[in-house]
Design an enzyme around this catalytic site. Structure first.
Site, PDB file in Angstrom:
ATOM      1  N   SER A 160       0.869  -1.183   0.000  1.00  0.00           N
ATOM      2  CA  SER A 160       0.000   0.000   0.000  1.00  0.00           C
ATOM      3  C   SER A 160       0.904   1.232   0.000  1.00  0.00           C
ATOM      4  O   SER A 160       2.073   1.139   0.415  1.00  0.00           O
ATOM      5  CB  SER A 160      -0.857  -0.026   1.269  1.00  0.00           C
ATOM      6  OG  SER A 160      -1.418   1.249   1.504  1.00  0.00           O
ATOM      7  N   TYR A 173      -2.280  -0.929  10.153  1.00  0.00           N
ATOM      8  CA  TYR A 173      -2.368  -1.252   8.712  1.00  0.00           C
ATOM      9  C   TYR A 173      -1.091  -0.790   8.014  1.00  0.00           C
ATOM     10  O   TYR A 173      -0.446  -1.551   7.282  1.00  0.00           O
ATOM     11  CB  TYR A 173      -3.601  -0.576   8.103  1.00  0.00           C
ATOM     12  CG  TYR A 173      -3.746  -0.794   6.609  1.00  0.00           C
ATOM     13  CD1 TYR A 173      -4.335  -1.942   6.113  1.00  0.00           C
ATOM     14  CD2 TYR A 173      -3.281   0.158   5.696  1.00  0.00           C
ATOM     15  CE1 TYR A 173      -4.468  -2.151   4.733  1.00  0.00           C
ATOM     16  CE2 TYR A 173      -3.410  -0.031   4.329  1.00  0.00           C
ATOM     17  CZ  TYR A 173      -4.003  -1.184   3.852  1.00  0.00           C
ATOM     18  OH  TYR A 173      -4.133  -1.379   2.493  1.00  0.00           O
TER      19      TYR A 173
HETATM   20  P1  NDP Z   1     -11.530  -5.847   0.376  1.00  0.00           P
HETATM   21  O1  NDP Z   1     -11.813  -5.515   1.794  1.00  0.00           O
HETATM   22  O2  NDP Z   1     -12.474  -5.436  -0.685  1.00  0.00           O
HETATM   23  O3  NDP Z   1     -11.244  -7.412   0.228  1.00  0.00           O
HETATM   24  C1  NDP Z   1     -10.398  -8.036   1.128  1.00  0.00           C
HETATM   25  C2  NDP Z   1     -10.501  -9.528   0.960  1.00  0.00           C
HETATM   26  O4  NDP Z   1      -9.721 -10.125   2.025  1.00  0.00           O
HETATM   27  C3  NDP Z   1     -11.904 -10.045   1.090  1.00  0.00           C
HETATM   28  O5  NDP Z   1     -12.123 -11.110   0.199  1.00  0.00           O
HETATM   29  C4  NDP Z   1     -11.954 -10.540   2.539  1.00  0.00           C
HETATM   30  O6  NDP Z   1     -12.865 -11.601   2.770  1.00  0.00           O
HETATM   31  C5  NDP Z   1     -10.538 -11.045   2.719  1.00  0.00           C
HETATM   32  N1  NDP Z   1     -10.224 -11.109   4.145  1.00  0.00           N
HETATM   33  C6  NDP Z   1     -10.270 -10.096   5.034  1.00  0.00           C
HETATM   34  N2  NDP Z   1     -10.021 -10.562   6.263  1.00  0.00           N
HETATM   35  C7  NDP Z   1      -9.830 -11.897   6.140  1.00  0.00           C
HETATM   36  C8  NDP Z   1      -9.570 -12.926   7.058  1.00  0.00           C
HETATM   37  N3  NDP Z   1      -9.491 -12.700   8.377  1.00  0.00           N
HETATM   38  N4  NDP Z   1      -9.437 -14.181   6.603  1.00  0.00           N
HETATM   39  C9  NDP Z   1      -9.544 -14.443   5.274  1.00  0.00           C
HETATM   40  N5  NDP Z   1      -9.802 -13.503   4.360  1.00  0.00           N
HETATM   41  C10 NDP Z   1      -9.945 -12.238   4.790  1.00  0.00           C
HETATM   42  O7  NDP Z   1     -10.071  -5.212   0.111  1.00  0.00           O
HETATM   43  P2  NDP Z   1      -9.392  -4.716  -1.246  1.00  0.00           P
HETATM   44  O8  NDP Z   1      -9.781  -5.607  -2.342  1.00  0.00           O
HETATM   45  O9  NDP Z   1      -9.573  -3.263  -1.337  1.00  0.00           O
HETATM   46  O10 NDP Z   1      -7.843  -4.947  -0.878  1.00  0.00           O
HETATM   47  C11 NDP Z   1      -7.084  -6.020  -1.401  1.00  0.00           C
HETATM   48  C12 NDP Z   1      -5.638  -5.751  -1.061  1.00  0.00           C
HETATM   49  O11 NDP Z   1      -5.203  -4.525  -1.661  1.00  0.00           O
HETATM   50  C13 NDP Z   1      -5.368  -5.601   0.439  1.00  0.00           C
HETATM   51  O12 NDP Z   1      -4.147  -6.198   0.746  1.00  0.00           O
HETATM   52  C14 NDP Z   1      -5.275  -4.089   0.627  1.00  0.00           C
HETATM   53  O13 NDP Z   1      -4.479  -3.768   1.733  1.00  0.00           O
HETATM   54  C15 NDP Z   1      -4.628  -3.682  -0.686  1.00  0.00           C
HETATM   55  N6  NDP Z   1      -4.845  -2.287  -1.048  1.00  0.00           N
HETATM   56  C16 NDP Z   1      -6.094  -1.840  -1.389  1.00  0.00           C
HETATM   57  C17 NDP Z   1      -6.291  -0.527  -1.763  1.00  0.00           C
HETATM   58  C18 NDP Z   1      -7.635   0.000  -2.138  1.00  0.00           C
HETATM   59  O14 NDP Z   1      -7.764   1.219  -2.403  1.00  0.00           O
HETATM   60  N7  NDP Z   1      -8.687  -0.811  -2.184  1.00  0.00           N
HETATM   61  C19 NDP Z   1      -5.165   0.430  -1.821  1.00  0.00           C
HETATM   62  C20 NDP Z   1      -3.892  -0.147  -1.451  1.00  0.00           C
HETATM   63  C21 NDP Z   1      -3.747  -1.464  -1.087  1.00  0.00           C
HETATM   64  P3  NDP Z   1     -14.433 -11.296   3.072  1.00  0.00           P
HETATM   65  O15 NDP Z   1     -14.951 -10.559   1.879  1.00  0.00           O
HETATM   66  O16 NDP Z   1     -15.010 -12.637   3.224  1.00  0.00           O
HETATM   67  O17 NDP Z   1     -14.453 -10.471   4.305  1.00  0.00           O
END
Ligand code: NDP
Length: 257
Positions: A160, A173
């Site tokens: 990130s 985070y």
């Molecule tokens: P979302 O919150 O939309 O999706 C996250 C995913 O991770 C979901 O499928 C969620 O499952 C899963 N997850 C969360 N907690 C757990 C857990 N305890 N066990 C198993 N699975 C888990 O996030 P994004 O798609 O936005 O982010 C994806 C990646 O990109 C992350 O690493 C984030 O830090 C990074 N990122 C995102 C940015 C953004 O602007 N969106 C910017 C910079 C980095 P469930 O849906 O079932 O909860």
């Protein structure tokens, strides 16, 4: 900036870029992970979908099957509780199913509270590190024997902007992403000694997902790029075109190849 954007968007992956490759995606049920899993499958990969919510993983499975006719393996796991014993179970499960693993996209993360370090709750701090960092280290350890059996495996950690430059209120985070960058560099250096496994970190940048909406509730999501727009870099790093790239920190909005 515009030049770099054009460069990244100009990457045209071969339609069979990931044919005969098996790829594990964590957090595959939603957001960027869901889109990446589907993009990998459409480019020929066999998918292992790991995530928290079974129903969401089933829906990704069905969408992939509809496009490719292939069944994916679903691993429903809440990474909050993923420990060394879970890692051994995962290792045995994967080794029972596959003879090699070609890639992992470590994508699952949680945001945690956006608050000052001064008052950051300890239990939330631990939980954010557990999901964002510790589980990724354990999953990597469990998968390494199978990754070593692939001709050119790729490990991609999701970072990130706040994992490269600290910012107030981003707390655990931000720190977990700094540590993810460190894990990328240490592992890349170690694996360059005796394997063909490459390890890189990827910052997607602001993306229209539920995590972004949680971080910036008053922002208009329509002003943000979709996860689909970041797929050139996700595909590049997972496929053989990046086979010489390791130990790098890439960002979706300014990379070239
Ligand atoms: P979302 O919150 O939309 O999706 C996250 C995913 O991770 C979901 O499928 C969620 O499952 C899963 N997850 C969360 N907690 C757990 C857990 N305890 N066990 C198993 N699975 C888990 O996030 P994004 O798609 O936005 O982010 C994806 C990646 O990109 C992350 O690493 C984030 O830090 C990074 N990122 C995102 C940015 C953004 O602007 N969106 C910017 C910079 C980095 P469930 O849906 O079932 O909860």
């Amino acid at each position: 900036m515009l030049k770099s954007l054009r460069q990244s968007k100009s990457y045209k992956p071969d339609p069979n870029l990931l044919a005969n490759r098996t790829i594990l995606v964590t957090g595959a049920g939603d957001g960027i992970g869901r889109v990446a899993a589907i993009a990998y499958a459409k480019h020929g990969a066999n998918l292992i979908l790991l995530g928290r919510t079974r129903q969401k993983l089933d829906s990704v499975h069905d969408e992939i099957a509809e496009h490719t006719g292939q069944a994916s393996l679903i691993i429903p796991i809440d990474l909050t509780h993923f420990d060394a014993t879970s890692a051994i179970e995962l290792k045995h499960g994967l080794e029972g199913e596959y003879s090699r693993l070609d890639g992992i996209l470590h994508n699952a993360s949680i945001l945690g509270p956006k608050t000052l370090i001064e008052g950051y709750p300890y239990d939330k701090w631990i939980q954010v590190f557990q999901v964002n960092l510790h589980s990724a280290y354990l999953i990597t350890q469990a998968a390494l024997p199978l990754l070593r059996k692939a001709p050119d495996a790729s490990i991609v950690f999701t970072s990130s902007g706040v994992g490269r430059r600290g910012r107030a209120y981003w707390g655990a985070y931000s720190l977990s992403k700094f540590a993810t960058e460190g894990l990328t560099q240490v592992l890349a250096d170690e694996l360059s000694e005796d394997s063909n496994i490459r390890v890189n970190s990827l910052n997607p940048g602001a993306t229209r997902t539920s995590m972004r909406a949680q971080a910036f509730p008053s922002e208009d999501p329509d002003t943000l790029p979709t996860a689909e727009e970041h797929m050139p870099l996700y595909l590049y790093l997972m496929g053989p075109d990046s086979s010489k790239c390791t130990g790098m920190s890439l960002s979706s909005n300014n990379w070239s190849y």
